[in-house]
Design a protein around this motif. Sequence first.
Motif, short mmCIF file in Angstrom:
data_model
loop_
_atom_site.label_atom_id
_atom_site.label_comp_id
_atom_site.label_asym_id
_atom_site.label_seq_id
_atom_site.Cartn_x
_atom_site.Cartn_y
_atom_site.Cartn_z
N PRO A 23 21.65 -6.69 139.36
CA PRO A 23 20.19 -6.52 138.77
C PRO A 23 19.98 -7.41 137.51
CG PRO A 23 21.21 -4.30 139.32
CD PRO A 23 22.16 -5.36 139.56
N THR A 24 20.98 -7.61 136.78
CA THR A 24 21.09 -8.16 135.65
C THR A 24 20.98 -9.96 135.90
OG1 THR A 24 22.40 -7.02 134.38
CG2 THR A 24 22.07 -8.93 133.35
N GLY A 25 21.94 -10.31 136.83
CA GLY A 25 21.90 -11.75 137.21
C GLY A 25 20.77 -12.09 138.01
N LEU A 51 26.28 -17.36 140.77
CA LEU A 51 27.76 -17.19 141.63
C LEU A 51 27.93 -15.80 141.74
CD1 LEU A 51 29.21 -20.10 139.59
CD2 LEU A 51 28.19 -20.54 141.65
N GLU A 52 27.92 -15.39 143.07
CA GLU A 52 28.16 -13.97 143.14
C GLU A 52 29.54 -13.98 144.20
OE1 GLU A 52 27.38 -10.84 142.90
OE2 GLU A 52 28.96 -10.38 144.21
N ALA A 53 30.63 -13.15 143.75
CA ALA A 53 31.99 -13.09 144.29
C ALA A 53 31.83 -12.47 145.58
CB ALA A 53 32.88 -12.28 143.35
N GLU A 83 16.98 2.93 144.51
CA GLU A 83 18.31 2.72 144.02
C GLU A 83 18.49 1.05 144.05
OE1 GLU A 83 19.28 5.09 147.23
OE2 GLU A 83 20.85 6.07 146.22
N GLN A 84 19.58 0.86 143.37
CA GLN A 84 19.49 -0.77 142.69
C GLN A 84 19.80 -1.73 143.95
OE1 GLN A 84 22.54 -0.46 139.58
NE2 GLN A 84 23.63 -1.90 140.42
N HIS A 85 20.50 -1.05 144.84
CA HIS A 85 20.82 -1.84 146.13
C HIS A 85 19.58 -1.97 147.02
CE1 HIS A 85 20.65 1.46 149.16
NE2 HIS A 85 21.13 2.25 148.36
N GLY A 121 23.66 -7.03 130.43
CA GLY A 121 23.63 -5.99 131.26
C GLY A 121 25.18 -5.17 131.11
N ASP A 122 25.82 -4.75 132.29
CA ASP A 122 26.98 -4.18 132.10
C ASP A 122 28.11 -5.00 131.35
OD1 ASP A 122 25.92 -1.96 133.21
OD2 ASP A 122 27.35 -1.45 134.75
N ALA A 123 27.89 -6.29 131.45
CA ALA A 123 28.94 -7.14 130.91
C ALA A 123 28.98 -6.85 129.18
CB ALA A 123 28.82 -8.45 131.33
C1 LIG Z 1 29.34 3.82 140.52
C2 LIG Z 1 28.43 3.45 139.80
C3 LIG Z 1 27.38 4.22 139.52
C4 LIG Z 1 26.31 4.34 138.84
N1 LIG Z 1 25.35 4.90 138.64
C5 LIG Z 1 24.53 4.85 137.83
C6 LIG Z 1 23.22 6.04 137.60
O1 LIG Z 1 23.27 6.76 138.25
N2 LIG Z 1 22.26 5.62 136.66
C7 LIG Z 1 22.48 4.53 135.72
O2 LIG Z 1 21.37 4.33 135.15
N3 LIG Z 1 23.27 3.74 135.77
C8 LIG Z 1 24.71 3.78 136.65
N4 LIG Z 1 25.33 2.76 136.88
C9 LIG Z 1 25.27 1.81 135.99
C10 LIG Z 1 24.34 0.68 136.72
O3 LIG Z 1 24.60 0.69 137.93
C11 LIG Z 1 24.66 -0.70 135.95
O4 LIG Z 1 24.10 -0.49 134.63
C12 LIG Z 1 23.96 -1.63 136.57
O5 LIG Z 1 24.56 -1.89 137.67
C13 LIG Z 1 24.33 -3.12 135.83
O6 LIG Z 1 23.85 -3.96 136.35
P1 LIG Z 1 24.50 -5.62 136.44
O7 LIG Z 1 23.89 -6.56 137.18
O8 LIG Z 1 24.70 -5.67 134.90
O9 LIG Z 1 26.08 -5.31 136.80
P2 LIG Z 1 26.83 -4.98 138.29
O10 LIG Z 1 25.40 -4.37 139.24
O11 LIG Z 1 28.09 -4.51 138.09
O12 LIG Z 1 26.69 -6.64 139.12
C14 LIG Z 1 27.56 -7.39 138.71
C15 LIG Z 1 27.81 -8.24 139.78
O13 LIG Z 1 28.48 -9.25 139.43
C16 LIG Z 1 29.63 -9.84 140.54
N5 LIG Z 1 30.83 -10.00 139.76
C17 LIG Z 1 31.44 -9.55 138.92
N6 LIG Z 1 32.51 -10.12 138.59
C18 LIG Z 1 32.16 -11.70 139.14
C19 LIG Z 1 32.95 -12.83 139.29
N7 LIG Z 1 34.12 -13.01 138.63
N8 LIG Z 1 32.42 -13.73 139.90
C20 LIG Z 1 31.44 -13.64 140.66
N9 LIG Z 1 30.43 -12.37 140.72
C21 LIG Z 1 31.07 -11.41 139.93
C22 LIG Z 1 29.61 -8.30 141.22
O14 LIG Z 1 30.09 -8.40 142.62
C23 LIG Z 1 28.24 -7.77 141.22
O15 LIG Z 1 27.76 -8.11 142.22
C24 LIG Z 1 26.46 3.17 137.87
C25 LIG Z 1 27.50 2.18 137.94
C26 LIG Z 1 28.27 2.32 138.68
C27 LIG Z 1 29.49 1.57 138.70
#
Ligand SMILES: Cc1cc2nc3c(=O)[nH]c(=O)nc-3n(C[C@H](O)[C@H](O)[C@H](O)COP(=O)(O)OP(=O)(O)OC[C@H]3O[C@@H](n4cnc5c(N)ncnc54)[C@H](O)[C@@H]3O)c2cc1C
Length: 406
Positions: free
Chosen positions: A14-16, A33-35, A106-108, A294-296
């Motif tokens: 979602p962040t990217g 770039l997505e792994a 859901e985020q997916h 985001g989560d990073a």
């Molecule tokens: C199992 C689980 C359940 C959750 N449930 C909830 C919930 O119920 N409510 C809530 O508010 N939050 C929840 N969260 C937190 C929420 O899902 C995250 O805050 C959100 O996904 C953050 O989005 P993001 O894009 O920063 O990170 P992510 O969704 O983690 O996306 C990161 C992306 O980067 C890719 N990536 C990682 N490393 C690399 C690399 N080196 N090279 C290329 N690509 C890479 C990954 O494959 C992934 O697609 C949950 C998290 C997890 C793990």
Amino acid sequence: MPFDDPIIIIGAGPTGLTAALALGLAGLPVMVLEAEPGLTHDLRAGSFHPPTIEMLTALGVGDAMHATGIQVPIWQVRDRVEGVVAEFDLGLIADETPYPYRLHLEQHRLTPMLLDRLQEAAPTVEVRFNAPVESVAIEDDGVAVSVGGGEPAALRGSWVIGGDGARSVVRKAIGTSFDGFTWPERFLVASTTHDLGQHGFAGAGYIADPDDWAAVFKVPDEGPPGLWRIAYPTDPEIPEAEVLDQEAIQPRLAKILEHVPGKPDRFELKYASTYRVHQRVAGRFFQGRAIIAGDAAHINNPLGGFGLNGSVQDAVNLSAKLVEIWNGADAEPLLDLYDRQRRPINIKAVQAMSIRNKKMIEERDPEVRRQRLAELAETAKDPVKAKAYLMNSSMINSVREAASIT
Ligand SMILES: Cc1cc2nc3c(=O)[nH]c(=O)nc-3n(C[C@H](O)[C@H](O)[C@H](O)COP(=O)(O)OP(=O)(O)OC[C@H]3O[C@@H](n4cnc5c(N)ncnc54)[C@H](O)[C@@H]3O)c2cc1C
């Protein structure tokens, strides 16, 4: 073009993808770039708060989100034994936002909408799957990104955004801390087709109990009436396969819903997964040409639904600043402002509220628990206090406070 190389975004979560869309709509060249070989589908966050819906609507995905998502205007806090303790109606903030509800999606289901929108409206954005980034080197005038996997590549970006989740390689390149802690328990999230709405459950609810506390959310399914997701704590000493066994999940759901009249003897389960939960915030959000979001940059427990929302909010805030930088503004003060707007707010609002929510529903001392729930019930009954509470829990206050930092 002011910079020779594209902005590289690591991670198509979602962040990217939100950052890519915001930058792409402004015409900036972006490479994501997505792994993984495609968008990830695991059960994660699923609740959008009003400011996040406003931001994603401005990026052009609001209609798609509303076409699939479930609007949840009321959420509950329940005691496992006694039932509903407090009910909060987001109608009280209808004069503050066009979206006075939580949107459950859901985020997916969000990420394909973002990708579709990118393909339709942002031709300057390229998304590469099967592109695991192994290292990032920050240089004076750009970044060097090394991609491994089946098609290794050495890429140069003018900037890199780490949207690469909790184990971020960009955060490691920045060399900052990720201070905080990990909760001892493991969370299990299971979804059932059994409609809890028929037992008086609002679309979102938190069930308080010292052992069998839980969070309950209605989310979209392939068709009506939707699925109910139930998240509860499990013992990390028990092997994952055992806690995920249907026969282990059934008695836990029965216990959580023990005092709900008319509940079924058995729940039909559709999905189940487990995850560890942390509360951590990076020491800084950027260094030179590398920035995290985001989560990073921050992670928290799911009680309150702040992780995904905060991530989208970071991406939108950061992208607006990168557009200004791309158009000639000084980078350092703007990235410093991004850090000052997003980092302290995460600590003060997201970390504090998610920890408070968890402590409230798992409280072991019966007297403290009774007192906390009574206070919450009183807040919910008083429209002025309830509105003030909702302004925080729906993240409107934290987004406004961040915007007021100059
Ligand atoms: C199992 C689980 C359940 C959750 N449930 C909830 C919930 O119920 N409510 C809530 O508010 N939050 C929840 N969260 C937190 C929420 O899902 C995250 O805050 C959100 O996904 C953050 O989005 P993001 O894009 O920063 O990170 P992510 O969704 O983690 O996306 C990161 C992306 O980067 C890719 N990536 C990682 N490393 C690399 C690399 N080196 N090279 C290329 N690509 C890479 C990954 O494959 C992934 O697609 C949950 C998290 C997890 C793990």
